[in-house]
Each structure stands twice: as structure tokens, then as C-alpha cells.
Motif scaffolding. Structure first.
Motif, PDB file in Angstrom:
ATOM      1  N   ARG A 144       0.743  -1.556  -0.292  1.00  0.00           N
ATOM      2  CA  ARG A 144      -0.088   0.008   0.003  1.00  0.00           C
ATOM      3  C   ARG A 144       0.728   1.209   0.209  1.00  0.00           C
ATOM      4  N   VAL A 145       0.681   2.144  -1.027  1.00  0.00           N
ATOM      5  CA  VAL A 145       0.944   3.474  -1.104  1.00  0.00           C
ATOM      6  C   VAL A 145      -0.201   4.214  -0.823  1.00  0.00           C
ATOM      7  N   ALA A 146       0.116   5.732   0.082  1.00  0.00           N
ATOM      8  CA  ALA A 146      -0.702   6.399  -0.026  1.00  0.00           C
ATOM      9  C   ALA A 146      -1.604   6.328   0.596  1.00  0.00           C
ATOM     10  N   ASP A 147      -2.370   5.682   1.210  1.00  0.00           N
ATOM     11  CA  ASP A 147      -3.309   5.403   1.617  1.00  0.00           C
ATOM     12  C   ASP A 147      -4.295   4.921   0.382  1.00  0.00           C
ATOM     13  N   ILE A 148      -4.444   5.208  -0.466  1.00  0.00           N
ATOM     14  CA  ILE A 148      -5.486   4.486  -1.842  1.00  0.00           C
ATOM     15  C   ILE A 148      -4.776   4.510  -2.955  1.00  0.00           C
ATOM     16  N   LEU A 149      -3.756   3.636  -2.659  1.00  0.00           N
ATOM     17  CA  LEU A 149      -3.434   2.909  -3.907  1.00  0.00           C
ATOM     18  C   LEU A 149      -2.417   1.708  -3.426  1.00  0.00           C
ATOM     19  N   GLU A 150      -2.969   0.447  -3.742  1.00  0.00           N
ATOM     20  CA  GLU A 150      -2.372  -0.565  -3.220  1.00  0.00           C
ATOM     21  C   GLU A 150      -1.612  -1.311  -4.415  1.00  0.00           C
ATOM     22  N   ILE A 151      -0.610  -2.114  -4.748  1.00  0.00           N
ATOM     23  CA  ILE A 151      -0.242  -2.923  -5.524  1.00  0.00           C
ATOM     24  C   ILE A 151      -0.477  -3.911  -5.790  1.00  0.00           C
ATOM     25  N   ASP A 152      -0.567  -5.180  -6.394  1.00  0.00           N
ATOM     26  CA  ASP A 152      -0.281  -6.444  -6.623  1.00  0.00           C
ATOM     27  C   ASP A 152       0.569  -6.984  -6.962  1.00  0.00           C
ATOM     28  N   PHE A 153       1.641  -7.308  -6.651  1.00  0.00           N
ATOM     29  CA  PHE A 153       3.292  -7.506  -8.035  1.00  0.00           C
ATOM     30  C   PHE A 153       2.969  -8.916  -8.409  1.00  0.00           C
ATOM     31  N   ALA A 154       2.678  -9.366  -7.647  1.00  0.00           N
ATOM     32  CA  ALA A 154       2.179 -11.142  -7.858  1.00  0.00           C
ATOM     33  C   ALA A 154       1.214 -11.418  -9.345  1.00  0.00           C
ATOM     34  N   LYS A 155       0.312 -10.540  -8.744  1.00  0.00           N
ATOM     35  CA  LYS A 155      -1.184 -10.119  -9.862  1.00  0.00           C
ATOM     36  C   LYS A 155      -0.842  -9.155 -11.370  1.00  0.00           C
ATOM     37  N   PHE A 156      -0.053  -8.720 -10.474  1.00  0.00           N
ATOM     38  CA  PHE A 156       0.096  -7.539 -12.024  1.00  0.00           C
ATOM     39  C   PHE A 156      -0.912  -6.439 -11.527  1.00  0.00           C
ATOM     40  N   GLU A 157      -1.574  -6.371 -10.592  1.00  0.00           N
ATOM     41  CA  GLU A 157      -3.012  -5.744 -10.370  1.00  0.00           C
ATOM     42  C   GLU A 157      -2.321  -4.011  -9.609  1.00  0.00           C
ATOM     43  N   VAL A 158      -3.225  -3.183  -9.894  1.00  0.00           N
ATOM     44  CA  VAL A 158      -2.939  -1.684  -9.248  1.00  0.00           C
ATOM     45  C   VAL A 158      -4.590  -1.380  -8.326  1.00  0.00           C
ATOM     46  N   TYR A 159      -4.686  -0.779  -7.302  1.00  0.00           N
ATOM     47  CA  TYR A 159      -5.867  -0.894  -7.090  1.00  0.00           C
ATOM     48  C   TYR A 159      -6.049   0.838  -6.644  1.00  0.00           C
ATOM     49  N   VAL A 160      -6.854   1.407  -6.463  1.00  0.00           N
ATOM     50  CA  VAL A 160      -7.013   2.233  -6.028  1.00  0.00           C
ATOM     51  C   VAL A 160      -8.317   2.538  -5.813  1.00  0.00           C
ATOM     52  N   GLU A 161      -8.154   2.989  -4.367  1.00  0.00           N
ATOM     53  CA  GLU A 161      -9.469   3.473  -3.734  1.00  0.00           C
ATOM     54  C   GLU A 161     -10.462   2.070  -3.418  1.00  0.00           C
ATOM     55  N   GLY A 162      -9.386   0.861  -2.973  1.00  0.00           N
ATOM     56  CA  GLY A 162     -10.054  -0.307  -3.295  1.00  0.00           C
ATOM     57  C   GLY A 162     -10.873  -0.868  -5.169  1.00  0.00           C
ATOM     58  N   LYS A 163     -10.226   0.447  -6.036  1.00  0.00           N
ATOM     59  CA  LYS A 163     -11.186   0.266  -6.949  1.00  0.00           C
ATOM     60  C   LYS A 163     -10.019  -0.267  -8.169  1.00  0.00           C
ATOM     61  N   LYS A 164     -10.337  -1.587  -8.881  1.00  0.00           N
ATOM     62  CA  LYS A 164      -9.215  -2.007  -9.796  1.00  0.00           C
ATOM     63  C   LYS A 164      -8.790  -1.119 -10.922  1.00  0.00           C
ATOM     64  N   ALA A 165      -7.125  -0.530 -11.793  1.00  0.00           N
ATOM     65  CA  ALA A 165      -6.745   0.080 -12.179  1.00  0.00           C
ATOM     66  C   ALA A 165      -6.240  -0.304 -13.368  1.00  0.00           C
ATOM     67  N   GLU A 166      -6.733  -0.253 -14.926  1.00  0.00           N
ATOM     68  CA  GLU A 166      -5.844  -1.204 -15.879  1.00  0.00           C
ATOM     69  C   GLU A 166      -5.041  -0.849 -16.420  1.00  0.00           C
ATOM     70  N   LEU A 167      -3.610  -0.479 -16.217  1.00  0.00           N
ATOM     71  CA  LEU A 167      -2.326  -0.220 -16.470  1.00  0.00           C
ATOM     72  C   LEU A 167      -1.318  -1.176 -16.979  1.00  0.00           C
ATOM     73  N   THR A 168      -1.806  -0.778 -18.776  1.00  0.00           N
ATOM     74  CA  THR A 168      -0.753  -1.220 -19.589  1.00  0.00           C
ATOM     75  C   THR A 168       1.093  -1.762 -18.636  1.00  0.00           C
ATOM     76  N   ASN A 169       1.726  -2.318 -19.774  1.00  0.00           N
ATOM     77  CA  ASN A 169       2.951  -2.976 -18.284  1.00  0.00           C
ATOM     78  C   ASN A 169       3.790  -2.432 -18.113  1.00  0.00           C
ATOM     79  N   THR A 170       4.038  -0.747 -19.356  1.00  0.00           N
ATOM     80  CA  THR A 170       5.440   0.162 -19.496  1.00  0.00           C
ATOM     81  C   THR A 170       4.158   1.223 -18.277  1.00  0.00           C
ATOM     82  N   GLU A 171       3.360   1.086 -18.345  1.00  0.00           N
ATOM     83  CA  GLU A 171       2.110   2.246 -17.195  1.00  0.00           C
ATOM     84  C   GLU A 171       2.395   1.573 -15.257  1.00  0.00           C
ATOM     85  N   LEU A 172       2.851   0.403 -15.691  1.00  0.00           N
ATOM     86  CA  LEU A 172       3.076  -0.243 -13.980  1.00  0.00           C
ATOM     87  C   LEU A 172       4.193  -0.037 -14.179  1.00  0.00           C
ATOM     88  N   LYS A 173       5.674  -0.242 -14.983  1.00  0.00           N
ATOM     89  CA  LYS A 173       7.066  -0.537 -14.655  1.00  0.00           C
ATOM     90  C   LYS A 173       7.094   1.383 -13.987  1.00  0.00           C
TER      91      LYS A 173
END
Lengths: 237, 237
Positions: A144-173
Motif C-alpha cells: 500500500r502506498v499513500a492510503d489509496i494506492l495498492e499494488i499486487d505485484f504477483a498479480k500485476f494488479e493496481v487498485y485505487v481506493e479499492g477499485k482496480k485500475a487497468e494499467l499497461t505493462n509500461t505504465e506499471l513499470k
DNA sequence: AAATTAAATCATGAATCAATCACAAAATTC
DNA sequence: GAATTTTGTGATTGATTCATGATTTAATTT
């Protein structure tokens, strides 16, 4: 009373105990938790807390490390060693950041740590996060970063305020790079080099576009990506 | 000693090795695991661990990524490449978020990871989850996934919505891999390595074809296999 | 306040990657 | 060892993502 913010959690209202000797701080916490639909009970010393604990088991405990009569660590330890209370999640309040290192090294773990001075918003966010983890334990370890951002590295998933954000690979990088050293400014050259070390002939403008798209997809968390004119970009909490 | 929390697992008491150089943390973990009915053995360095490993095989290993003498990744790799130890589930402890990348990138790396600072309760939950997963996959019983998928690993049979799906051997293996860590992303390299560790000269396109065939044969359940562009495939529930 | 510089945005073409297909090569089965 | 099934390959297609240059907006300097 805003109940809706609590909608992602289980329906029954959660009770949160607050063990904090300074009444001002305790009340500040209580008010904000109530605003988010939680029930709270405040205790200014450990005795009162233990007394109530026998009657009622809270869903979570917010515990000040620095209590006048008892050490917060002792309270934590005693709860953990008692099987009927060991499952109560604990969030610790600590005065200094370097105290956290001590706690980590110490023989008991709280479920989360918040350093003073803290924003009530942040604390509420952490409470929700801990309770959410309670409910859904098969979910991965999210950073978790800054309260509202969560990253699941194993699943390549990013959540903002609990909602999934669909990032491309380079965006995640790119996000990973910015988070690597929070507050550190990365030049466009550095960013491009990280995104693709081989490709050398890519224009700086490309970074701008990636930043734009990333900001957009991160919604409110996108505001945390700051531009430093003439230098580059950074992630500021 | 609370044995009841362990009731969902197999009856024999599980032994868990802890390889962690900081004694405080090792003990914290040990205490909490014991409370949940596990047997534990702690090791402060890799040599002691390997020595004991020759005498006794644990049901699970908790491994600190940052060891003073040996890299935790090396321990993980060496266990995985040794056929008599390769089936031991591993949970990794990491200090920093960017260390997670290493764990995930590692061919057939850890079964789960927990970032420091962690709560003991969370770690115990993870241990139970990983062990439950191991049992499931070796069970005679059918494993149910996402309501519509049933797998009988003993009979090598797969059912989708009650109807039998005729999978080939590699398709079943692939499915098993994807299901092993639900939601985790596997690169094509990892997949190929798992399907045939010896054969090194197989093209990535091969994976695509297996995925295609598997998706087709799984019918509606095939939709649960997701591609992460530029990374690999995962099974999402 | 005008001029200057840099960042944000936008539309579009290029490049990349996944899905699919037809067929060849292995491996199994009969 | 012929037939059948399974696995691997290379080419093609289609979709997504990325890079670019022009344009607009914002910040800084004079």
C-alpha cells in the motif's frame, strides 16, 4: 453519519477500541471513525480497556505505543499471547518513524503502524484496509502506498481506493520506478532508460504521454505524480 | 495451546522450518505458529538449516530473503532444483516492495510472500492457506474452482459445469500450474520450464497454442485464463 | 504584461504482441 | 509400423499499445 463509505465491508457495524491517553487525539480519531460508520470506544488507560475487553470484543484496536501507565507494547504482547484475543487486529500509533524499526525487530507484530502526526483520513483508510484484509484472507499481499494506492505485484494488479485500475505493462513499470524512491525526481532520460534499456532513440515527449495516461488511470492517486519543471517527475505522498 | 484453529488441515501436526537471522522475528513467528498448532524449528543461518534438512523434511519453509551469509533466493533456488526438496512450499519474507519482483521473476519461485513489517496473524493465515492448497492439489477429492470448474487430479479428469473435458497431459499440467497460485502471473518462460524442465529450445508461441487449446476445451471456464500483455498468463477468479 | 520556455494534451501512424491457423514433427496407441 | 493423437513451428491476422510531432495550456522570466 456516513454509512455508505463502509459499504465495501461486511454489513454489521464494526466496533473499534481506542487506547490512547491523550483525550484530544482519542476524540479526533473517534470522530473520524464514526463519520465513516464505525462504532468506537475510547480508553485513557490500560485498566479501563482490559475491563471492557472482558465484556466486549472489538473488531479492531487502535493502540498508542506511548501510554503513561503501561507500555503499549505490553498491551499488544498480552493480547497476542491470549488465545481469545489474539485474533483482534491492532493498529499501532507511534511518535517517531524510527520507533517502527524497533517494533518490527521486536517480538510482536501489529497489523499496521501509523506515525504521529497522522492525518485522520489516513488512519481511517488504514483501518478499512486492515478490516478488508480480515475478510478476504486469500487475497494477495498488496503493497500500500499513500492510503489509496495498492499494488499486487504477483498479480500485476493496481487498485485505487479499492477499485482496480487497468494499467499497461509500461505504465506499471513507470509507476514502480516512481515508487522506488518516493519523492525522488527522475529525469525523462532515466525513465526511458528504465522502461527500455536497449532502445536509445526514443523522444522525451513519450514520457509525458505515459505520465499523462498513468495519471489518468490512477484517478485521485494520479495527483501524486508531480512534475519538476526542467528536471523530471516524482511521486510525492 | 489452541489446536482447534488447525482443524481444517490434515490431522498430523505440520512441521515448519524458519530460516531467519534475526532471532526476535524468528521467535515471534514461532510463537504464533505454535499457538495455531504447528511444530516449528528455527535456524539463524543456512548451514544449520541444510544440516537439519538432511535429517527431516518440513511441511513448509518460511524464508527470509535477506540473510547475512546466504541469499534467500539461493536457498529457494537450490531447494527447487533438488527433486527431493522441490515440493516443499516456501513463504518468503521481504523487507522492500521492489524485492518482490525478484521473487516473482524467479522460475517457480516462492509459493507466497509477506512483506515486513507483517502481522503474525497474517503470516499464520498465509501458512494455512498455502498448506491447504498443497493438500487440495494432492487430494483424491475433486477441487472446485470458480463454481464451474472441477478437477480430479488423481484420475486426471476435468469437469466444466459437470461435463467432462478431455484435456491432454500438458494441458492438465498447464491448468494445474495456473491454478496453483490463483491470480499469479506466469511468464511463458516459467510455463515452458514447468511443462518440460529439460527442453530449453521451445518457442514461446507454443505456450500460446496450449493456452488456446486449453481455453477452448474449458469452454466457459476458459474465459478465466487471462493474458497480461508483455508478461504472461494468469488464472483469474 | 509580454515573451519565453516547458509541460500537457491530442490525433495518428508505427510497432508490438497475442490469437489463430494450417501444417510438420513427435509421441502414443493399436 | 501404420494410424492417431499430441505437441511444436512459422506465418498471418487483428488488436492493443507505443512513439511522434503538432498544438494548446501553464509556468517562469524579463
Amino acid at each position: 453519519m456516513n454509512q455508505s463509505q463502509n459499504s465495501s465491508l461486511d454489513l454489521p457495524i464494526k466496533t473499534i477500541f481506542i487506547l490512547e491517553d491523550e483525550p484530544d487525539i482519542a476524540e479526533l480519531i473517534a470522530i473520524n471513525l464514526k463519520k465513516s460508520g464505525f462504532k468506537t470506544k475510547e480508553f485513557t488507560n490500560a485498566d479501563l480497556f482490559y475491563k471492557q475487553l472482558k465484556k466486549e470484543k472489538p473488531d479492531l484496536l487502535i493502540l498508542d505505543l506511548m501510554l503513561p501507565d503501561t507500555d503499549g507494547l505490553e498491551v499488544c504482547k498480552s493480547l497476542r499471547s491470549n488465545s481469545s484475543y489474539s485474533s483482534i487486529p491492532i493498529i499501532m500509533l507511534t511518535a517517531k518513524a524510527d520507533e517502527i524499526d524497533k517494533i518490527i525487530g521486536l517480538e510482536l507484530g501489529a497489523d499496521d503502524y501509523v506515525t504521529k502526526p497522522f492525518s485522520p483520513r489516513e488512519l481511517v483508510a488504514r483501518v478499512k484496509a486492515v478490516l478488508r484484509r480480515e475478510i478476504d484472507l486469500n487475497n494477495q499481499d498488496r503493497v500500500r502506498v499513500a492510503d489509496i494506492l495498492e499494488i499486487d505485484f504477483a498479480k500485476f494488479e493496481v487498485y485505487v481506493e479499492g477499485k482496480k485500475a487497468e494499467l499497461t505493462n509500461t505504465e506499471l513499470k513507470l509507476l514502480k520506478l516512481l515508487l522506488h524512491k518516493k519523492g525522488w525526481v527522475y529525469s525523462r532520460g532515466q525513465i526511458l532508460d528504465y522502461l527500455d534499456p536497449d532502445d536509445k532513440g526514443v523522444l522525451d515527449r513519450t514520457v509525458d504521454v505515459h505520465i499523462k495516461n498513468l495519471r489518468e488511470k490512477l484517478g485521485p492517486a494520479g495527483k501524486l505524480i508531480k512534475n519538476i519543471r526542467g528536471v523530471g517527475y516524482k511521486f510525492e505522498v
